[in-house]
Design a protein around this motif. Structure first.
Motif, PDB file in Angstrom:
ATOM      1  N   VAL A  14     -10.166   5.811  -5.432  1.00 21.52           N
ATOM      2  CA  VAL A  14      -9.287   6.507  -6.375  1.00 21.52           C
ATOM      3  C   VAL A  14      -8.723   7.702  -5.616  1.00 21.52           C
ATOM      4  CG1 VAL A  14      -9.120   7.749  -8.552  1.00 21.52           C
ATOM      5  CG2 VAL A  14     -10.646   5.777  -8.359  1.00 21.52           C
ATOM      6  N   ARG A  15      -7.385   7.781  -5.519  1.00 18.27           N
ATOM      7  CA  ARG A  15      -6.760   8.782  -4.667  1.00 18.27           C
ATOM      8  C   ARG A  15      -5.711   9.582  -5.424  1.00 18.27           C
ATOM      9  NH1 ARG A  15      -7.992   7.872   0.766  1.00 18.27           N
ATOM     10  NH2 ARG A  15      -6.369   9.377   1.331  1.00 18.27           N
ATOM     11  N   LEU A  16      -5.400  10.745  -4.878  1.00 17.47           N
ATOM     12  CA  LEU A  16      -4.378  11.626  -5.433  1.00 17.47           C
ATOM     13  C   LEU A  16      -3.286  11.844  -4.400  1.00 17.47           C
ATOM     14  CD1 LEU A  16      -3.270  13.775  -7.488  1.00 17.47           C
ATOM     15  CD2 LEU A  16      -4.710  15.441  -6.283  1.00 17.47           C
ATOM     16  N   GLY A  17      -2.027  11.709  -4.829  1.00 14.96           N
ATOM     17  CA  GLY A  17      -0.883  12.064  -4.004  1.00 14.96           C
ATOM     18  C   GLY A  17      -0.229  13.309  -4.573  1.00 14.96           C
ATOM     19  N   GLN A  18      -0.205  14.384  -3.796  1.00 12.13           N
ATOM     20  CA  GLN A  18       0.357  15.662  -4.231  1.00 12.13           C
ATOM     21  C   GLN A  18       1.667  15.895  -3.496  1.00 12.13           C
ATOM     22  OE1 GLN A  18      -1.104  18.430  -6.375  1.00 12.13           O
ATOM     23  NE2 GLN A  18       1.082  18.868  -6.224  1.00 12.13           N
ATOM     24  N   VAL A  19       2.778  15.954  -4.240  1.00 12.59           N
ATOM     25  CA  VAL A  19       4.096  16.173  -3.650  1.00 12.59           C
ATOM     26  C   VAL A  19       4.328  17.665  -3.498  1.00 12.59           C
ATOM     27  CG1 VAL A  19       6.567  15.733  -3.830  1.00 12.59           C
ATOM     28  CG2 VAL A  19       4.924  14.066  -4.743  1.00 12.59           C
ATOM     29  N   GLY A  20       4.571  18.121  -2.264  1.00  8.50           N
ATOM     30  CA  GLY A  20       4.798  19.524  -2.008  1.00  8.50           C
ATOM     31  C   GLY A  20       6.263  19.908  -2.144  1.00  8.50           C
ATOM     32  N   GLU A  21       6.531  21.212  -2.166  1.00  9.50           N
ATOM     33  CA  GLU A  21       7.908  21.689  -2.288  1.00  9.50           C
ATOM     34  C   GLU A  21       8.744  21.341  -1.073  1.00  9.50           C
ATOM     35  OE1 GLU A  21       7.825  25.827  -3.081  1.00  9.50           O
ATOM     36  OE2 GLU A  21       6.910  25.618  -5.080  1.00  9.50           O
ATOM     37  N   ASP A  22       8.088  21.118   0.071  1.00 13.48           N
ATOM     38  CA  ASP A  22       8.822  20.803   1.294  1.00 13.48           C
ATOM     39  C   ASP A  22       9.089  19.313   1.448  1.00 13.48           C
ATOM     40  OD1 ASP A  22       6.252  19.995   1.649  1.00 13.48           O
ATOM     41  OD2 ASP A  22       5.930  21.005   3.576  1.00 13.48           O
ATOM     42  N   ARG A  27       0.808  -1.217   0.000  1.00 15.71           N
ATOM     43  CA  ARG A  27       0.000   0.000   0.000  1.00 15.71           C
ATOM     44  C   ARG A  27       0.844   1.271   0.000  1.00 15.71           C
ATOM     45  NH1 ARG A  27      -1.419  -3.218   3.834  1.00 15.71           N
ATOM     46  NH2 ARG A  27      -1.009  -1.776   5.563  1.00 15.71           N
ATOM     47  N   ARG A  28       2.082   1.147  -0.444  1.00 18.57           N
ATOM     48  CA  ARG A  28       2.958   2.308  -0.560  1.00 18.57           C
ATOM     49  C   ARG A  28       3.239   2.615  -2.036  1.00 18.57           C
ATOM     50  NH1 ARG A  28       4.864   4.100   4.201  1.00 18.57           N
ATOM     51  NH2 ARG A  28       6.353   5.479   3.178  1.00 18.57           N
ATOM     52  N   VAL A  29       3.438   3.892  -2.323  1.00 16.90           N
ATOM     53  CA  VAL A  29       3.837   4.358  -3.649  1.00 16.90           C
ATOM     54  C   VAL A  29       5.307   4.742  -3.581  1.00 16.90           C
ATOM     55  CG1 VAL A  29       3.512   6.121  -5.420  1.00 16.90           C
ATOM     56  CG2 VAL A  29       1.524   5.178  -4.218  1.00 16.90           C
ATOM     57  N   LYS A  30       6.086   4.272  -4.537  1.00 18.09           N
ATOM     58  CA  LYS A  30       7.516   4.566  -4.555  1.00 18.09           C
ATOM     59  C   LYS A  30       7.906   5.197  -5.882  1.00 18.09           C
ATOM     60  CE  LYS A  30       8.773   0.951  -1.225  1.00 18.09           C
ATOM     61  NZ  LYS A  30       9.164   1.880  -0.134  1.00 18.09           N
ATOM     62  N   ASP A  36      -1.172   1.915  10.877  1.00 11.33           N
ATOM     63  CA  ASP A  36       0.222   2.154  11.201  1.00 11.33           C
ATOM     64  C   ASP A  36       0.812   3.070  10.147  1.00 11.33           C
ATOM     65  OD1 ASP A  36       0.408   0.562   9.027  1.00 11.33           O
ATOM     66  OD2 ASP A  36       1.299  -1.175  10.058  1.00 11.33           O
ATOM     67  N   HIS A  37       2.132   3.176  10.108  1.00 12.68           N
ATOM     68  CA  HIS A  37       2.752   4.121   9.176  1.00 12.68           C
ATOM     69  C   HIS A  37       2.611   3.705   7.731  1.00 12.68           C
ATOM     70  CE1 HIS A  37       5.855   1.017   9.573  1.00 12.68           C
ATOM     71  NE2 HIS A  37       6.354   1.468   8.438  1.00 12.68           N
ATOM     72  N   ASP A  38       2.255   2.442   7.465  1.00  8.12           N
ATOM     73  CA  ASP A  38       2.054   1.998   6.089  1.00  8.12           C
ATOM     74  C   ASP A  38       0.595   2.012   5.689  1.00  8.12           C
ATOM     75  OD1 ASP A  38       4.660   1.631   5.525  1.00  8.12           O
ATOM     76  OD2 ASP A  38       4.701  -0.502   6.034  1.00  8.12           O
ATOM     77  N   GLY A  39      -0.267   2.404   6.600  1.00 10.17           N
ATOM     78  CA  GLY A  39      -1.685   2.328   6.321  1.00 10.17           C
ATOM     79  C   GLY A  39      -2.221   3.595   5.707  1.00 10.17           C
ATOM     80  N   SER A  40      -3.496   3.827   5.928  1.00  9.83           N
ATOM     81  CA  SER A  40      -4.145   4.968   5.289  1.00  9.83           C
ATOM     82  C   SER A  40      -3.809   6.251   6.017  1.00  9.83           C
ATOM     83  CB  SER A  40      -5.664   4.752   5.283  1.00  9.83           C
ATOM     84  OG  SER A  40      -6.146   4.753   6.603  1.00  9.83           O
ATOM     85  N   LEU A  41      -3.976   7.348   5.301  1.00  2.83           N
ATOM     86  CA  LEU A  41      -3.752   8.671   5.861  1.00  2.83           C
ATOM     87  C   LEU A  41      -5.089   9.339   6.081  1.00  2.83           C
ATOM     88  CD1 LEU A  41      -0.929   9.856   3.472  1.00  2.83           C
ATOM     89  CD2 LEU A  41      -0.654   8.889   5.739  1.00  2.83           C
ATOM     90  N   ALA A  93       3.018   6.610   2.076  1.00  2.00           N
ATOM     91  CA  ALA A  93       1.805   5.819   2.296  1.00  2.00           C
ATOM     92  C   ALA A  93       0.686   6.389   1.436  1.00  2.00           C
ATOM     93  CB  ALA A  93       1.413   5.854   3.765  1.00  2.00           C
ATOM     94  N   SER A  94       0.041   5.534   0.668  1.00  2.88           N
ATOM     95  CA  SER A  94      -0.923   5.987  -0.329  1.00  2.88           C
ATOM     96  C   SER A  94      -2.250   6.427   0.271  1.00  2.88           C
ATOM     97  CB  SER A  94      -1.184   4.862  -1.337  1.00  2.88           C
ATOM     98  OG  SER A  94      -1.799   3.752  -0.670  1.00  2.88           O
ATOM     99  N   GLY A  95      -2.581   5.935   1.452  1.00  2.00           N
ATOM    100  CA  GLY A  95      -3.905   6.185   2.013  1.00  2.00           C
ATOM    101  C   GLY A  95      -4.885   5.077   1.708  1.00  2.00           C
TER     102      GLY A  95
END
Length: 482
Positions: free
Chosen positions: A126-134, A79-82, A466-471, A96-98
């Motif tokens: 269906v989810r979106l992962g948005q990578v921030g500048e930080d 359940r992780r995106v790499k 846990d840390h690999d689970g949903s957000l 963690a993808s959520g």
């Protein structure tokens, strides 16, 4: 046999020498030279394992190169995106993808500097992962299906538009500018009176968009027909009135009257040819003018043109993809239950290269967008990169290829003869157990599923908090920079 291989190798080498000569005297432009060499059969026959991307803790179900081809995104049962650097074979980012179940699809939205990644999974989200500048990744749910979502299709060149299809038969349209989804229609099986109802909806496994005309998209699922739709003919303001009305359908002549096949993977070529992979059957290539029309049951198939056919592999245990390879889609690629990667010449349907890609099953084979490089994934917890390696001679087909193909053929013809290894059995049992638990829990909390706030509680009950689970939707997760 050996004399034939030698003659073919000599002919391929002469072709390469001629291309280099034409480049030197200025007949071929650099771009034309690159594309012709990339399509060379001699080069494809030199493709071999170059390295592995190691980091996932579960089966890798989805892989995709970014637009430039210098990075690759992957999703897994963990359940992780790499996000990987291809040239250095190193992990750049992991989050963690959520999702609360296995990730089936991860796609990078084009022209977003690789900062927007959409995902779908067995939990129906269906989810979106948005990578921030930080360096933080904010994830949120965009939509949901009642059942697993195997595939997403991104509109070519669009940083905003994509589609999803699920095992509930529903096709949805997403626009990231509005953070909303539109339910287009529910796909159902054909009947004699052309009546469609939710009671005979299909389980959809694949959706692809025609790169030459993005108004057209195709879907495939739990019957024998590949369906083509025109987005312009759907009523956006009245989604409930959109009946399942394809503009064209495709099916091999001998499968039209069968009821025990399904489509697992599809792909469009640069010339709008439609490649379709069937479960426990073969792979077929349809020309766009050889369809059955919108209602295949009313069409006589006596004079139906037979599509090109690609055989030797087996597609039974998992939902496998299928893809083209080469700058002009000169080759066809697929994984197999036997753990091999099969590459055929598109025109003559002959096998060009067969590589061992997994000790058990190869699920996905993804081409690089511009050079003769490919990536593969399967039940092992890694991603394999394949590039032309041998400088002197082409790599021959496996000496036991005939036995491999005969075993796959026997398996297709008689499901009862399939021999499963303990590892595969345990993987399938774990998958079904997890899906059953998730289904029971969703049924128990059906009234709570509608809002994003309940996503976290579902994950907690299922033991995934846990840390690999949903957000929690609206929060952000720090991207693990390596």
């Amino acid at each position: 046999m050996e004399d034939t291989v030698v003659r073919n190798n000599k002919r391929s080498s002469q072709h390469e020498i001629l291309e280099v000569f034409n480049r030197q005297i200025g007949v071929n432009s650099p771009k034309k030279f690159s594309r012709r060499i990339s399509a060379s059969e001699a080069l494809v026959k030199r493709i071999d394992l170059a390295g592995k991307l190691i980091g996932h803790e579960g089966c890798v179900n989805t892989i995709e190169f970014n637009y430039c081809g210098d990075h690759l995104v992957s999703g897994s049962d963990d359940r992780r995106v790499k996000f990987w650097n291809v040239s250095t074979r190193s992990l750049v980012c992991s989050y963690a993808s959520g999702h609360v179940d296995n990730i089936f699809q991860a796609r990078i939205m084009p022209f977003t500097d690789d900062t927007k990644i959409i995902t779908s999974a067995a939990d129906g989200q269906v989810r979106l992962g948005q990578v921030g500048e930080d360096g933080h990744v904010h994830t949120k749910k965009l939509g949901k299906h009642h059942g697993r979502v195997h595939k997403l299709a991104v509109e070519p060149g669009s940083p905003h538009i994509f589609y999803s299809c699920g095992e509930d038969g529903l096709v949805q349209h997403f626009d990231l500018r509005s953070n909303s989804s539109a339910k287009l229609f529910c796909c159902s099986s054909f009947s004699e009176n052309n009546h469609h109802s939710s009671s005979n909806s299909l389980r959809l496994n694949s959706i692809v968009i025609d790169p030459r005309n993005p108004n057209y998209f195709s879907i495939g699922g739990s019957d024998q027909y590949a369906r083509v739709y025109d987005i312009r003919k759907l009523q956006w303001d009245q989604p409930s009135s959109n009946q399942d009305r394809p503009v064209n359908t495709f099916c091999p002549k001998h499968l039209i009257k069968t009821h025990d096949v399904s489509i697992t993977g599809m792909s469009y070529s640069h010339t709008s040819e439609l490649l379709v992979s069937y479960n426990d059957e073969l792979i077929y290539l349809f020309q766009k003018d050889t369809g059955l029309g919108p209602d295949p049951l009313s069409v006589s198939n006596e004079n139906l043109e037979e599509p090109r056919m690609y055989s030797g592999h087996r597609n039974s245990m998992t939902v496998k993809g299928v893809s083209f390879f080469g700058p002009n889609s000169e080759y066809v690629m697929s994984g197999s239950d036997c753990g091999h990667i099969f590459i055929w010449n598109k025109k003559d349907c002959k096998l060009v290269r067969v590589m061992e890609g997994d000790r058990r099953i190869v699920n996905q084979v993804e081409p690089h967008p511009s050079i003769p490089v490919l990536a593969s994934s399967g039940l092992e917890k890694n991603i394999k990169l394949w590039v032309p390696m041998s400088a002197d001679n082409t790599i021959p087909l496996p000496h036991d290829l005939q036995e491999i193909m005969e075993s796959n053929k026997r398996g297709r013809e008689d499901h009862s003869r399939v021999t499963l290894t303990p590892d595969v059995i345990m993987h399938v049992l774990r998958l079904h157990r997890r899906q059953a638990m998730a289904y029971i829990e969703r049924r128990h909390n059906r009234e709570d599923i509608a809002s994003d706030d309940e996503d976290e509680s579902d994950a907690y009950v299922l033991g995934f908090a846990d840390h690999d689970g949903s957000l929690e939707d609206g929060n952000s997760s720090e991207c693990s920079i390596v």
